[in-house]
Design a protein around this motif. Structure first.
Motif, short mmCIF file in Angstrom:
data_model
loop_
_atom_site.label_atom_id
_atom_site.label_comp_id
_atom_site.label_asym_id
_atom_site.label_seq_id
_atom_site.Cartn_x
_atom_site.Cartn_y
_atom_site.Cartn_z
N VAL A 28 26.75 6.64 99.34
CA VAL A 28 27.29 5.87 100.49
C VAL A 28 26.51 4.67 100.70
CG1 VAL A 28 28.02 5.58 102.92
CG2 VAL A 28 28.44 7.98 101.48
N LEU A 29 25.30 4.74 100.70
CA LEU A 29 24.49 3.72 100.67
C LEU A 29 24.64 2.72 99.59
CD1 LEU A 29 20.94 5.02 101.93
CD2 LEU A 29 22.53 3.76 103.19
N PHE A 30 24.83 3.09 98.42
CA PHE A 30 25.12 2.16 97.25
C PHE A 30 26.44 1.55 97.36
CE2 PHE A 30 26.45 1.39 92.88
CZ PHE A 30 25.41 0.35 92.54
N GLY A 31 27.25 2.60 98.02
CA GLY A 31 28.76 1.89 98.27
C GLY A 31 28.77 0.88 99.35
N LEU A 32 27.73 0.75 100.34
CA LEU A 32 27.69 -0.21 101.20
C LEU A 32 27.31 -1.51 100.37
CD1 LEU A 32 26.07 1.82 104.00
CD2 LEU A 32 28.42 1.12 103.93
N LEU A 33 26.71 -1.51 99.79
CA LEU A 33 26.06 -2.40 98.90
C LEU A 33 27.12 -3.11 97.95
CD1 LEU A 33 22.36 -1.26 97.52
CD2 LEU A 33 22.93 -2.90 99.71
N LEU A 34 27.87 -2.33 97.32
CA LEU A 34 29.02 -2.92 96.50
C LEU A 34 30.00 -3.41 97.45
CD1 LEU A 34 29.43 -0.17 93.85
CD2 LEU A 34 28.26 -2.43 93.51
N ALA A 35 30.58 -2.75 98.40
CA ALA A 35 31.58 -3.12 99.31
C ALA A 35 31.11 -4.21 100.14
CB ALA A 35 32.04 -2.02 100.33
N GLY A 36 29.94 -4.44 100.53
CA GLY A 36 29.56 -5.70 101.42
C GLY A 36 29.35 -6.82 100.67
N SER A 37 29.08 -6.55 99.07
CA SER A 37 29.07 -7.80 98.12
C SER A 37 30.33 -8.35 97.93
CB SER A 37 28.38 -7.29 96.98
OG SER A 37 27.13 -6.85 97.22
N SER A 38 31.53 -7.75 97.95
CA SER A 38 32.87 -8.22 97.50
C SER A 38 33.97 -7.69 98.55
CB SER A 38 33.14 -7.83 96.14
OG SER A 38 34.07 -8.00 95.57
N PRO A 39 34.46 -8.53 99.40
CA PRO A 39 35.57 -8.09 100.17
C PRO A 39 36.88 -7.65 99.26
CG PRO A 39 34.59 -10.21 100.80
CD PRO A 39 34.06 -9.78 99.56
N ASP A 40 36.97 -8.18 98.20
CA ASP A 40 38.10 -7.97 97.39
C ASP A 40 37.93 -6.54 96.62
OD1 ASP A 40 39.42 -10.43 97.57
OD2 ASP A 40 38.62 -11.25 95.77
N LEU A 41 36.78 -6.12 96.36
CA LEU A 41 36.28 -4.76 95.96
C LEU A 41 36.49 -3.60 97.06
CD1 LEU A 41 35.23 -3.05 93.42
CD2 LEU A 41 33.12 -3.50 94.71
N SER A 42 36.09 -4.20 98.01
CA SER A 42 36.22 -3.26 99.41
C SER A 42 37.61 -2.89 99.63
CB SER A 42 35.48 -4.08 100.31
OG SER A 42 35.72 -2.98 101.55
N ALA A 43 38.59 -3.98 99.75
CA ALA A 43 40.03 -3.78 99.81
C ALA A 43 40.56 -3.14 98.60
CB ALA A 43 40.67 -5.18 100.17
N GLY A 44 40.27 -3.23 97.45
CA GLY A 44 40.91 -2.32 96.54
C GLY A 44 40.54 -0.90 96.74
N ILE A 45 39.24 -0.40 97.26
CA ILE A 45 38.87 0.82 96.95
C ILE A 45 39.78 1.49 98.18
CG2 ILE A 45 36.84 2.23 97.90
CD1 ILE A 45 35.01 0.28 96.77
N VAL A 46 40.13 0.89 99.31
CA VAL A 46 40.84 1.78 100.14
C VAL A 46 42.20 2.11 99.62
CG1 VAL A 46 42.21 1.15 102.18
CG2 VAL A 46 40.07 0.27 102.02
N ASP A 47 42.65 1.30 98.63
CA ASP A 47 44.02 1.85 98.17
C ASP A 47 43.81 2.56 96.71
OD1 ASP A 47 45.51 0.15 99.69
OD2 ASP A 47 45.35 -1.64 98.55
N ASP A 48 42.84 2.49 95.96
CA ASP A 48 42.67 3.32 94.82
C ASP A 48 41.19 3.53 94.55
OD1 ASP A 48 42.84 4.65 92.37
OD2 ASP A 48 43.67 2.65 91.33
N PRO A 49 40.60 4.40 95.25
CA PRO A 49 38.88 4.41 95.25
C PRO A 49 38.39 4.47 93.74
CG PRO A 49 39.83 5.85 96.92
CD PRO A 49 41.07 5.57 96.15
N ILE A 50 38.86 5.37 93.14
CA ILE A 50 38.03 5.66 91.62
C ILE A 50 38.69 4.50 90.64
CG2 ILE A 50 37.80 7.51 89.65
CD1 ILE A 50 38.09 9.64 91.88
N GLY A 51 39.80 4.28 90.91
CA GLY A 51 40.25 3.37 89.80
C GLY A 51 39.73 1.94 90.16
#
Length: 507
Positions: A274-297
């Motif tokens: 989750v800590l690494f996920g915070l780094l990824l999601a915090g680095s890219s709003p687009d990536l963060s939005a995409g994870i909500v709809d299709d996490p693994i993809g």
């Protein structure tokens, strides 16, 4: 009259473990584990809990946590506290497994009565079946998504093959039972762990600290909401099966060691992921939005093509690992409700329900995942109430359980404990009043929740034509889960102290 499933005498003799070695399938159901079979040590608990939680899916929680509107450092704090504390609660429940050498829901009879236990038992069974079906669905959909990214066929045939493979792995391992699962989890720990480390190494260059550090702080209420989400998504999601994996522990095992290994095994991977996920999601709003709809993809889009197949295999195996633990335990819960079939048959029945549910969602349902998740979240409130009661009951007891009384409604635990049942009902109702339906547009039938938020001045319900929502800092904090957990714990600790003392002294 005992409600254990009896198979008759074993013609070849030997303990339950001997029968398992001969047949390849665990025959022990909800009955007390033979003394000779209690050979596990606390460190053995690391493997099933780690394997079931070392999943790249955990990285996606970084996006979910930041979605509460809090900063990286606030999110990191609630991640460590929420994940570790929730798995520590699982560890406390696991102590009961060592004391009684029976499944969690059978041990719950000491608090609710032999027949009264069926109230939380039904909730537990529904939660286990539901969440493990959800994991199976994620595995199938992830296969289709990764195949599409590879440019391979991602249509119906791919989904059919994925469904068959995922279901076969889950059902076969669950039917085989405890000893096979423990061996399987030790292998999956290495496979999924190594693949996850490679994923982290390949995506480190996606981290943008300047973007992360610019995220503003949120309120204390938003932090509480994220904390509750993490607790329910991790430890509290497993708490109703925690003793199932400690019932083979030696009587001499220390309770502190059981709690420690359970917590370490369950929490270490999610915290780091989750800590690494915070780094990824915090680095890219687009990536963060995409994870909500299709996490693994969405997480797969960051990878080079050559690693997509290993990534897919690791993701599927991690999801399967979690589903196996759930289906195995849901079969034990089914037996505790009075269904008189052998344990392998119970696991098979629940596995078939999982398979049918997966097929329905993947191939036929047009709008199911939202309502499905809303239903499961709703069940999380009474599950938290049960957990508070069970933890308090364990804290009050100083001795091992009376094995025979767990199966005898006329024994010391009685048929119904109305204090525990009443506490669970009241705590659940109050808890539902302080949670909101996160899928209001998809599951309008569940919008009755949150009926105490407005009266308590915690938020305002807005019936917007575009979709209803709540306004207010506390509305989405989901305080009802914490209320149900804490209230039931305190009431049980005070109201049942004398009764537990009488049960243990025979008074």
């Amino acid at each position: 009259m005992s409600d254990t499933w009896t198979k008759g005498p074993d013609p070849a003799g030997g303990s339950g473990l001997d029968r398992t070695r001969r047949l390849g399938v665990e025959q022990t159901g909800i009955e007390i584990i033979d003394e000779a079979d209690r050979t596990a040590k606390p460190s053995d608990l690391f493997w099933p809990w780690f394997a079931a939680n070392v999943s790249v899916f955990g990285i996606s929680y970084g996006s979910f946590v930041l979605g509460f509107g809090i900063s990286f450092w606030q999110a990191a704090l609630v991640t460590v506290v929420g994940v570790v504390f929730s798995f520590a609660l699982c560890g406390v429940i696991a102590i009961a497994g060592k004391r009684g050498s029976a499944p969690t829901m059978v041990l719950s009879r000491a608090a609710f009565g032999v027949n009264g236990q069926k109230v939380p038992g039904v909730v537990s069974w529904l939660v286990s079946i539901g969440w493990e079906t959800f994991l199976a669905i994620l595995a199938v959909l992830a296969t289709a998504t990764i195949f599409d990214q590879l440019g391979w066929a991602a249509g119906t045939t791919t989904k059919v093959v994925a469904t068959v493979v995922v279901a076969a792995l889950i059902v076969s391992a669950s039917v085989a039972g405890y000893h096979v699962i423990m061996k399987m989890q030790s292998w999956l720990t290495w496979i999924t762990g190594i693949a996850t480390l490679v994923y982290v190494a390949l995506t480190l260059d996606e981290v943008r600290w300047s973007q992360i550090s610019s995220i503003p702080d949120g309120s204390a209420q938003q932090m509480v909401g994220a904390l509750v989400m993490l607790m329910t998504g991790f430890g509290l999601g497993w708490i109703n099966i925690a003793a199932d994996w400690s019932r083979y522990q030696k009587r001499s095992s220390l309770g502190a060691a059981i709690v420690g290994w359970n917590t370490f095994g369950g929490a270490i991977a999610p915290v780091l992921l989750v800590l690494f996920g915070l780094l990824l999601a915090g680095s890219s709003p687009d990536l963060s939005a995409g994870i909500v709809d299709d996490p693994i993809g969405t997480l797969g889009t960051l990878l080079p093509t050559w690693f997509l197949v290993p990534f897919l295999l690791a993701a599927i195996l991690a999801l399967v690992s979690g589903a196996v633990l759930g289906i195995y335990s849901s079969g034990l819960t089914l037996l505790s409700l009075g269904v008189r079939i052998p344990r392998p048959a119970a696991a098979f029945v629940d596995g078939m329900i999982l398979t049918l549910g997966t097929i329905w969602v993947v191939f036929f349902a047009e709008d199911f995942l939202g309502p499905f998740q809303s239903f499961l979240i709703t069940l999380g409130v009474p599950l938290a109430a049960w957990a508070g009661i069970m933890i308090a009951d364990i804290a009050l007891r100083k001795r091992d359980y009376d094995d025979a009384a767990l199966f005898d409604a006329s024994g010391r635990y009685g048929s119904f404990d109305w204090v525990s049942i009443g506490t669970m009902v009241v705590a659940s109702v109050l808890g539902w009043g302080l949670v909101v339906n996160n899928f209001a547009a998809d599951a309008a039938w569940n919008n009755w929740q949150g009926f105490l938020i407005s009266p308590f001045g915690l938020g305002t319900y807005v019936d917007d034509p575009a979709g209803p929502y709540w306004e207010g800092n506390w509305a989405y904090a989901n305080l009802g889960v914490l209320l149900a957990l804490v209230l039931s714990f305190v009431v049980t600790l005070l109201a049942r102290r004398a009764k537990v003392r009488g049960q243990e002294t025979g008074a």
